[in-house]
Design an enzyme around this catalytic site. Structure first.
Site, PDB file in Angstrom:
ATOM      1  N   ASP A 187      19.213  27.125  73.108  1.00  9.27           N
ATOM      2  CA  ASP A 187      18.737  28.478  73.435  1.00  9.27           C
ATOM      3  C   ASP A 187      18.271  29.199  72.170  1.00  9.27           C
ATOM      4  OD1 ASP A 187      18.206  30.759  74.921  1.00  9.27           O
ATOM      5  OD2 ASP A 187      20.197  30.816  75.858  1.00  9.27           O
ATOM      6  N   ASP A 189      15.251  33.671  83.038  1.00 10.80           N
ATOM      7  CA  ASP A 189      16.583  34.150  83.422  1.00 10.80           C
ATOM      8  C   ASP A 189      16.539  34.798  84.797  1.00 10.80           C
ATOM      9  OD1 ASP A 189      17.903  33.306  81.182  1.00 10.80           O
ATOM     10  OD2 ASP A 189      17.682  35.184  80.091  1.00 10.80           O
TER      11      ASP A 189
HETATM   12  C1  GLA Z   1      20.138  33.234  77.655  1.00 14.97           C
HETATM   13  C2  GLA Z   1      19.802  32.116  78.608  1.00 14.97           C
HETATM   14  C3  GLA Z   1      20.788  32.103  79.759  1.00 14.97           C
HETATM   15  C4  GLA Z   1      22.187  31.969  79.203  1.00 14.97           C
HETATM   16  C5  GLA Z   1      22.482  33.076  78.215  1.00 14.97           C
HETATM   17  C6  GLA Z   1      23.827  32.868  77.547  1.00 14.97           C
HETATM   18  O1  GLA Z   1      19.902  34.466  78.244  1.00 14.97           O
HETATM   19  O2  GLA Z   1      18.494  32.231  79.055  1.00 14.97           O
HETATM   20  O3  GLA Z   1      20.498  31.062  80.644  1.00 14.97           O
HETATM   21  O4  GLA Z   1      22.299  30.730  78.590  1.00 14.97           O
HETATM   22  O5  GLA Z   1      21.489  33.142  77.217  1.00 14.97           O
HETATM   23  O6  GLA Z   1      24.114  33.834  76.623  1.00 14.97           O
END
Ligand code: GLA
Length: 768
Positions: A486, A556
């Site tokens: 990420d 997300d």
């Molecule tokens: C980002 C990702 C999510 C999750 C969060 C965790 O927003 O896109 O899928 O992994 O971080 O903090």
């Protein structure tokens, strides 16, 4: 199911398809002319694909001039020498020819591919063709500056089976003094002279990535870009251009390209005073400077371009097939992507070993194949204010480390994955306390935090080496099958103060390259691991990261209605197999919308399926339906992940800049803005297909228009069956129809209510 079984379960279908496709390919190849040719007499380099051609030549000064990009032309047109390069007739003030890879200098005022300054202060390039080399499908053209020791190697790779051309450039300093690069794009694409131009592109924001947009181009420049040091949510490095009003989803000529770069980038479409369009793209020149020392080279990322005479649908399918065969890392490229359960939305930071094992048991029972623990498992990560940078299991949540959970998950017969955010650090972390100088920063300026985090400077070899070592240890010490990488913020205060001033701006490129290097190294050392790219959702989706990660967390936003828009746009550039979608709980976290489980599953089944709800709270009815959907997905998985996508009725909600919200603007498919959307995935041998249909809301008791399928064999007979977990209100009876009937008359589905949806399987019947 073990991953090996998973591979075998679909391998028979895949093998059949491969044989069918290879047969097709072989016929094309045997009758085709060579992919790359040099016509000596005419001094023409010709790249020939199944349906398109790309040609270059030189002018009297020995400069490399663009000759043609578009449908295939008869060989005689090139051989006779009659096909001359188009002259630039803007009349006054612009170079009269369209150079293939223009260096800035002379009277070349359009966007250059290259800008360099030499040690004596000269900032002007005069590149001449010095040599060429053909090696199968690869062509290398070597250009040299007329005076200075500067060499540009233009690399082309013809991909005849996909009607694509890969382009990149290697810039070499062959002298004894440094050369400063100020712009180093990957390619300038010259388009044929058409009446008027429309550019289609992908724009958006966090939670609303890859929204399809169109704009009519006029004299001037239209630029999409990222200055974030990452691909960005705002624009994606893909473009398509077509003659205004003359191309749609399944018709018309479309020229398109996708840049493989995960740092700052730009794609600039420029129409000159003569109405000619060029599209220049590559690493962004904004705040870019690179000191090319004596003997050093600089290689640009690959920019792939293509031509489709079958509209945007054809263009997408070319890119999808190319990604599966040439871009995605092997051997995973050919393997089915497992069904994920990710516990993030269920448990966020409040995790414990036992609770995750409980979730894993539920997930296994439903049919999940890969269990992923997301954020919160490491350091003092009890919320988003602390812990990033300290990649050891939390002592309170995992007192015995990750092993007990990994063993439990493996014991259940699932793969195990973890989330990491390697480029990040919270100021409240042991890593930052030990190395406050490791982050991007400027002295005398605050360090801008986003989600309470700062960004590590991977341009520093020591920082990149540390993180590479940490990830290597994590993979070596734990039986981890999957990593979600990420990136929850992008670069601010891009200071790399330890470097000599002439090199400090190299951090943009060096950081992105270091991410690639780490992934390359880890993939080589741990070849079985599957990787997912994520940047706060879909902020890092491009062909550069997809050479190193197998899939992308597209957004997300898991509201299925929004997700249909996001996924629709995403598939213009990227293969459905690379797109991960989870079914989450009602209401969704962004719009607070409640939608039926069926609608959520149908939406998420159109790529790599995942589940992300709190399974500990699901009813037995939800569990039963989920089992059914997961089993169904396993059967259609080869179609969705390897098949050919037809966007039959796209949401196609264009937002044309300056034209309001865009609701009601006709989509490319020419339909779909009535809230009725359909997609089909067809096997390469055209013997089977799956259709997904979505209705936002019934209105006025209206019947839905028939959905005309695409890509089937007209003469074959197909069994058509709507499949659903319950028997109530089937949207369609089982029927057997010819391919022609399915494609011409279509299927009339009985969908009613709000958020109604259907999954229809189409299977060729053996000939009697
Ligand atoms: C980002 C990702 C999510 C999750 C969060 C965790 O927003 O896109 O899928 O992994 O971080 O903090």
């Amino acid at each position: 199911m073990k991953h090996r079984d998973l591979v075998h379960s679909t391998s028979a279908t895949l093998a059949r398809w491969v044989v069918a496709s290879l047969g097709l390919l072989l016929c094309c190849r045997l009758s085709a002319q060579p992919a790359v040719q040099f016509l000596e007499k005419q001094k023409v380099w010709l790249l020939t694909a199944a349906h398109s051609q790309y040609a270059l030549t030189t002018n009297r000064e020995g400069e490399l001039v663009h000759l043609w990009w578009g449908p295939r032309l008869p060989a005689a047109d090139f051989e006779s020498g009659a096909l001359a390069p188009v002259a630039n007739r803007t009349g006054w003030g612009e170079n009269p020819q369209y150079l293939e890879f223009p260096g800035w200098g002379e009277w070349r005022y359009l966007e250059p591919a290259l800008k360099a300054s030499f040690a004596d202060g000269v900032r002007d390039l005069r590149l001449r063709v010095a040599a060429h080399q053909i090696d199968g499908e690869r062509l290398t053209l070597t250009l040299k500056d007329a005076h200075y020791p500067f060499v540009v190697e233009l690399r082309y790779r013809a991909l005849p089976q996909f009607d694509l051309v890969e382009r990149s450039a290697v810039l070499k300093n062959t002298g004894g003094q440094p050369i400063k690069l100020e712009q180093a794009l990957s390619a300038v694409w010259h388009l044929p002279h058409l009446q008027s131009w429309t550019m289609t592109y992908l724009a958006g924001k966090w939670g609303a990535e890859t929204q399809l947009r169109q704009v009519n181009l006029d004299q001037g420049k239209f630029q999409i870009e990222s200055r974030h040091g990452a691909t960005s949510h705002q624009f994606n490095p893909w473009f398509a251009v077509s003659e205004a009003g003359r191309a749609g989803e399944d018709h018309g000529e479309v020229w398109f390209g996708a840049l493989g770069w995960s740092g700052s980038w730009k794609i600039a479409a420029e129409v000159n005073a003569a109405g000619r369009l060029q599209v220049a793209g590559g690493i962004h020149d904004f705040d870019f400077a690179w000191q090319l020392k004596p003997g050093e080279s600089f290689e640009t990322p690959v920019f792939v371009g293509g031509f489709s005479a079958e509209g945007f649908g054809g263009a997408s399918r070319q890119l999808h097939a190319y990604q599966l065969a040439e871009v995605l890392p092997k051997p995973q490229a050919a393997q089915p992507r497992p069904i994920i359960y990710n516990s993030w939305y269920a448990t966020t930071f409040n995790i414990s070993v036992n609770q995750q094992i409980e979730l894993a048991k539920k997930a296994k029972d439903l049919g999940v194949e890969l269990f992923v623990i997301d954020d919160g498992w490491f350091g003092k990560r009890d919320n988003d204010r602390a812990g990033l940078g300290d990649w050891t299991p939390s002592k309170t949540k995992f007192p015995q480390g990750l092993k007990p959970l990994i063993e439990a998950v493996h014991g259940l017969g699932m793969q195990f994955g973890v989330w990491v955010e390697p480029e990040m650090v919270n100021p409240d972390s042991d890593l930052y306390r030990a190395h406050p100088d490791w982050v991007f920063h400027f002295p005398n300026r605050p360090r801008t935090e986003q989600r309470h985090q700062l960004m590590l400077n991977f341009a520093r070899p020591d920082v990149a080496a540390h993180i590479s070592g940490v990830l290597d240890a994590l993979l070596t010490e734990n039986a981890i099958d999957f990593i979600k990488w990420d990136m929850n913020r992008h670069i601010t205060e891009p200071g790399w103060m330890e470097a000599p001033p002439a090199q400090q701006q190299e951090m943009w490129v060096r950081h992105a390259r270091a991410v690639y290097d780490i992934l390359d190294r880890l993939r080589a050392k741990h070849p079985r691991v599957l990787w997912e790219s994520c940047s706060g959702g879909g902020g890092r989706a491009d062909l550069g990261i997809l050479r190193r990660t197998d899939q992308v967390w597209t957004s997300d936003n898991t509201d299925p209605l929004d997700r249909l828009l996001i996924q629709d746009g995403y598939t213009y550039a990227y293969a459905p197999k690379t797109q991960v979608a989870w079914v989450t709980d009602n209401p969704d976290g962004i719009n607070r919308r409640d939608t039926p489980l069926r609608f959520r599953f149908h939406c998420a089944m159109m790529g790599t399926l995942g589940v992300g709800g709190n399974l500990l709270k699901w009813s037995s009815e939800e569990e039963a339906q989920t089992k059914w959907f997961l089993a169904e997905y396993k059967q259609i998985r080869p179609l969705v992940q390897e098949g050919r996508l037809y966007r039959l009725r796209s949401p196609g909600r264009f937002v044309v800049p300056g034209a309001g919200s865009g609701f009601g603007v006709p989509p490319l498919g020419g339909s779909g803005n009535d809230g009725f959307w359909a997609y089909s995935y067809v096997s390469p041998d055209r013997s089977s297909a799956v259709l997904f249909a979505f209705l936002r809301s019934s209105e006025l008791g209206n019947d839905l228009p028939a959905i005309r399928l695409r890509g089937l064999k007209p003469e074959a007979r197909y069994r058509v069956e709507a499949r659903q977990p319950d028997k109530a209100n089937p949207p369609l009876g089982t029927q057997t129809l010819s391919g022609t009937a399915l494609m011409e008359r279509g299927l009339a589905l009985r969908l009613r209510g709000d958020y109604a949806s259907a999954l229809v399987r189409v299977q060729e019947e053996p000939m009697r």
